[in-house]
Every structure is written in C-alpha cells, then in structure tokens.
Scaffold this active site. Sequence first.
Site, short mmCIF file in Angstrom:
data_model
loop_
_atom_site.label_atom_id
_atom_site.label_comp_id
_atom_site.label_asym_id
_atom_site.label_seq_id
_atom_site.Cartn_x
_atom_site.Cartn_y
_atom_site.Cartn_z
N GLY A 139 -0.23 4.07 -5.43
CA GLY A 139 -0.22 3.14 -6.16
C GLY A 139 1.09 2.71 -7.08
O GLY A 139 1.59 0.92 -7.41
N PHE A 192 1.21 -1.08 0.41
CA PHE A 192 0.44 0.03 -0.04
C PHE A 192 1.17 1.11 0.38
O PHE A 192 2.14 1.83 0.77
CB PHE A 192 -1.00 0.33 1.09
CG PHE A 192 -1.62 1.01 1.33
CD1 PHE A 192 -2.84 1.15 0.93
CD2 PHE A 192 -0.67 1.85 2.28
CE1 PHE A 192 -3.79 2.49 1.12
CE2 PHE A 192 -1.57 3.76 2.33
CZ PHE A 192 -2.96 3.68 1.96
N CYS A 193 0.64 2.08 -0.83
CA CYS A 193 0.72 3.16 -0.73
C CYS A 193 0.33 4.61 -0.74
O CYS A 193 -0.94 4.48 -0.78
CB CYS A 193 2.43 3.99 -2.08
SG CYS A 193 1.60 3.73 -3.50
N THR A 194 0.61 5.66 -1.28
CA THR A 194 -0.80 6.88 -1.67
C THR A 194 -1.55 6.90 -3.52
O THR A 194 -2.41 6.90 -3.47
CB THR A 194 0.11 8.59 -1.71
OG1 THR A 194 0.76 8.22 -0.19
CG2 THR A 194 -1.12 9.61 -1.50
#
Length: 109
Positions: free
Chosen positions: A73, A69-71
């Site tokens: 993708g 998961f990140c801000t």
Amino acid sequence: MRVRHYLRRPPTVSATEALQLVHDGALVVDVRRDFEWNRVHIPDAVHMPLEVLPDRCIELPEDTLLIAFCTGGIRSAGAANLLVENGFDAVNMSGGLIGWRAAGGELSE
C-alpha cells in the site's frame, strides 16, 4: 516519481471496499515490479509499474475509477496521488496484496 507524491495521504479504500468497487466497474492498476506481477496478480488488473506510470498513465481510461494497488500500500499511495494530479478519479487500496487476499479477492498466477 517525485517525493511530493508520498507526502499527502491519497483517497483510500479498504480491500473489501475495493472488491465491491471492482464489481461495480472500477479498474485495478497494479504498480508493482514485473517479477512481483509475474508471481501473482489480480485478474483483469492493468499492470503499470510505478517507474513507468508517469509516462504511461495516459493509456488508462479517463471515465473509470482507478484503484492503485501494490504489495503493501505504500507505492500505490504515491501512484494514487500521481493519478489524481493527472486528472484521474483514483484511490489507493490500503493493505495491498495481503488485504486483498484477506478480503477474499481472487488472484492469478
């Protein structure tokens, strides 16, 4: 991380699918930087910034689906590929933080 981790498309799930997978026992691995994590994050997620993931992924459970998961993708796509290469069952959550919020996922500050 090497460029090759970004050249392949990793297994991907939507935020809605990720919510169900977390409910079923999957673990979110947040690969964002410290200042992003400190601002807001998914409850019960593991924070392992992308720059330390290659050295620290050994700390992650081997018997659990990992959702990178990140801000937005993009970083998490590379992270998911790296995790798969290291023998983990891992997917990338498309849409990142925006998608998680839109799907009704909880956030902690």
